[in-house]
Design a protein around this motif. Structure first.
Motif, PDB file in Angstrom:
ATOM      1  N   PRO A   1     -58.461  63.859  36.416  1.00 25.45           N
ATOM      2  CA  PRO A   1     -59.147  64.292  35.187  1.00 25.45           C
ATOM      3  C   PRO A   1     -59.388  63.117  34.246  1.00 25.45           C
ATOM      4  O   PRO A   1     -58.522  62.248  34.082  1.00 25.45           O
ATOM      5  CB  PRO A   1     -58.149  65.286  34.572  1.00 25.45           C
ATOM      6  CG  PRO A   1     -57.324  65.755  35.717  1.00 25.45           C
ATOM      7  CD  PRO A   1     -57.211  64.601  36.648  1.00 25.45           C
ATOM      8  N   LYS A   2     -60.569  63.065  33.654  1.00 19.39           N
ATOM      9  CA  LYS A   2     -60.904  61.969  32.741  1.00 19.39           C
ATOM     10  C   LYS A   2     -60.195  62.134  31.402  1.00 19.39           C
ATOM     11  O   LYS A   2     -59.886  61.154  30.728  1.00 19.39           O
ATOM     12  CB  LYS A   2     -62.417  61.913  32.506  1.00 19.39           C
ATOM     13  CG  LYS A   2     -63.237  61.717  33.769  1.00 19.39           C
ATOM     14  CD  LYS A   2     -62.914  60.400  34.455  1.00 19.39           C
ATOM     15  CE  LYS A   2     -63.755  60.209  35.720  1.00 19.39           C
ATOM     16  NZ  LYS A   2     -63.375  58.975  36.442  1.00 19.39           N
ATOM     17  N   PHE A   3     -59.932  63.377  31.034  1.00 17.49           N
ATOM     18  CA  PHE A   3     -59.327  63.650  29.741  1.00 17.49           C
ATOM     19  C   PHE A   3     -57.920  64.186  29.941  1.00 17.49           C
ATOM     20  O   PHE A   3     -57.688  65.092  30.744  1.00 17.49           O
ATOM     21  CB  PHE A   3     -60.184  64.652  28.961  1.00 17.49           C
ATOM     22  CG  PHE A   3     -61.584  64.172  28.722  1.00 17.49           C
ATOM     23  CD1 PHE A   3     -61.859  63.256  27.720  1.00 17.49           C
ATOM     24  CD2 PHE A   3     -62.624  64.620  29.529  1.00 17.49           C
ATOM     25  CE1 PHE A   3     -63.150  62.796  27.512  1.00 17.49           C
ATOM     26  CE2 PHE A   3     -63.920  64.170  29.328  1.00 17.49           C
ATOM     27  CZ  PHE A   3     -64.192  63.242  28.320  1.00 17.49           C
ATOM     28  N   ILE A   4     -56.988  63.645  29.212  1.00 21.97           N
ATOM     29  CA  ILE A   4     -55.592  64.071  29.298  1.00 21.97           C
ATOM     30  C   ILE A   4     -55.378  65.200  28.291  1.00 21.97           C
ATOM     31  O   ILE A   4     -55.862  65.135  27.152  1.00 21.97           O
ATOM     32  CB  ILE A   4     -54.644  62.905  28.970  1.00 21.97           C
ATOM     33  CG1 ILE A   4     -54.986  61.689  29.833  1.00 21.97           C
ATOM     34  CG2 ILE A   4     -53.194  63.303  29.174  1.00 21.97           C
ATOM     35  CD1 ILE A   4     -54.389  60.406  29.329  1.00 21.97           C
TER      36      ILE A   4
ATOM     37  N   ARG B   1     -52.564  61.357  33.875  1.00 24.70           N
ATOM     38  CA  ARG B   1     -53.789  61.709  34.617  1.00 24.70           C
ATOM     39  C   ARG B   1     -53.496  61.964  36.097  1.00 24.70           C
ATOM     40  O   ARG B   1     -53.992  62.930  36.686  1.00 24.70           O
ATOM     41  CB  ARG B   1     -54.815  60.578  34.478  1.00 24.70           C
ATOM     42  CG  ARG B   1     -55.494  60.509  33.119  1.00 24.70           C
ATOM     43  CD  ARG B   1     -56.557  59.443  33.104  1.00 24.70           C
ATOM     44  NE  ARG B   1     -57.582  59.706  34.114  1.00 24.70           N
ATOM     45  CZ  ARG B   1     -58.414  58.781  34.592  1.00 24.70           C
ATOM     46  NH1 ARG B   1     -58.332  57.534  34.172  1.00 24.70           N
ATOM     47  NH2 ARG B   1     -59.323  59.111  35.495  1.00 24.70           N
ATOM     48  N   ILE B   2     -52.668  61.108  36.705  1.00 24.31           N
ATOM     49  CA  ILE B   2     -52.387  61.254  38.139  1.00 24.31           C
ATOM     50  C   ILE B   2     -51.519  62.480  38.392  1.00 24.31           C
ATOM     51  O   ILE B   2     -51.679  63.181  39.397  1.00 24.31           O
ATOM     52  CB  ILE B   2     -51.737  59.972  38.692  1.00 24.31           C
ATOM     53  CG1 ILE B   2     -52.757  58.827  38.639  1.00 24.31           C
ATOM     54  CG2 ILE B   2     -51.252  60.163  40.122  1.00 24.31           C
ATOM     55  CD1 ILE B   2     -52.204  57.483  38.989  1.00 24.31           C
TER      56      ILE B   2
ATOM     57  N   VAL C   1     -45.128  64.656  39.205  1.00 24.85           N
ATOM     58  CA  VAL C   1     -44.855  63.574  38.264  1.00 24.85           C
ATOM     59  C   VAL C   1     -44.098  62.432  38.941  1.00 24.85           C
ATOM     60  O   VAL C   1     -44.297  61.257  38.623  1.00 24.85           O
ATOM     61  CB  VAL C   1     -44.092  64.100  37.024  1.00 24.85           C
ATOM     62  CG1 VAL C   1     -42.620  64.355  37.318  1.00 24.85           C
ATOM     63  CG2 VAL C   1     -44.229  63.107  35.876  1.00 24.85           C
ATOM     64  N   ASN C   2     -43.246  62.739  39.906  1.00 28.49           N
ATOM     65  CA  ASN C   2     -42.543  61.672  40.617  1.00 28.49           C
ATOM     66  C   ASN C   2     -43.477  60.892  41.533  1.00 28.49           C
ATOM     67  O   ASN C   2     -43.367  59.662  41.653  1.00 28.49           O
ATOM     68  CB  ASN C   2     -41.357  62.236  41.407  1.00 28.49           C
ATOM     69  CG  ASN C   2     -40.103  62.336  40.561  1.00 28.49           C
ATOM     70  OD1 ASN C   2     -39.499  61.332  40.212  1.00 28.49           O
ATOM     71  ND2 ASN C   2     -39.717  63.557  40.208  1.00 28.49           N
TER      72      ASN C   2
END
Length: 238
Positions: free
Chosen positions: A147-150, A178-179, A194-195
């Motif tokens: 996603p470009k926007f967080i 973002r990732i 998240v990891n």
């Protein structure tokens, strides 16, 4: 703790009083060596009249190397031989008699080990650079799809805080968020996502622990998943 025993292991014609000195993991070798030589001088002075035929030797272990020093040991020579022992698996102990000059065979051995160490460092650097290129490409590929926007709470406060933060921490936090969103969209649970994101960003950014901590604080405070991240962070699950 210091324990004392008498041996005649170094030279049959002499008696040595071997005093074992304990060491601390947080100590530096130079500090330990200074204490050992100081102790050798003190013990030699106190016991000279009691055991005149003995030479007093302090023994201590440092990084797996057994070191012997006396009151007359030259710290520079001890450090030289300790450094050689660290590099050479065939050397497990040094002292108590330290030669001012190394033999031709010893010099040749040192040169051989130095050449091998230099070659190993070059290979490690090559592999590290190769791994960094792979990680960077993978990270860029995922960021292109992420996603470009967080999703941020209080965008204006976030921008104001970012101005005060280290730029590396801001970059790390935004890539992490973002990732993670990318992996969440692909169906991963939050902890896994998240990891995975953290490992990917860390491979490329290679940041310090303090910058990483600042990035975590930023994400915890403003990201819509901040509380979930905080829970994992405090539980040491990330």
């Amino acid at each position: 703790m210091i324990t004392t025993s008498i041996h005649d292991t170094f030279h049959p014609e002499n008696l040595y009083a071997i005093i074992r000195m304990s060491t601390h993991l947080e100590s530096r070798f130079s500090e330990t060596l200074e204490k050992a030589i100081s102790l050798a001088k003190k013990v030699t002075s106190v016991n000279r009249d009691i055991l005149p035929q003995h030479q007093f030797v302090i023994m201590f272990e440092f990084n797996g190397i057994i070191c012997y020093v006396t009151a007359d040991s030259d710290p520079e020579l001890v450090l030289r031989d300790y450094s050689r022992a660290i590099d050479d698996p065939e050397i497990t102990e040094i002292g108590p008699n330290y030669k001012a000059a190394l033999s031709a065979a010893e010099i040749a051995r040192d040169q051989e080990l130095q050449a091998k160490r230099a070659a190993k460092i070059r290979e490690e650097q090559r592999l590290s650079e190769k791994a960094l290129l792979r990680a960077t490409k993978r990270l860029d590929d995922i960021l292109a799809k992420a996603p470009k926007f967080i999703l941020i709470n209080s965008p204006e406060s976030y921008k104001a805080t970012c101005v005060k933060c280290d730029s590396g921490a801001v970059r790390y936090a935004e890539k992490l968020m973002r990732i993670t969103e990318f992996f969440l969209a692909a169906g991963s649970d939050f902890e896994t996502a998240v990891n995975q994101a953290n490992r990917l960003v860390d491979e490329v950014e290679r940041t310090s622990g303090s910058i990483w901590g600042e990035a975590m604080q930023l994400a915890c405070q403003f990201w819509t998943h901040g509380e979930e991240l905080r829970t994992l962070w405090f539980a040491r699950k990330i």
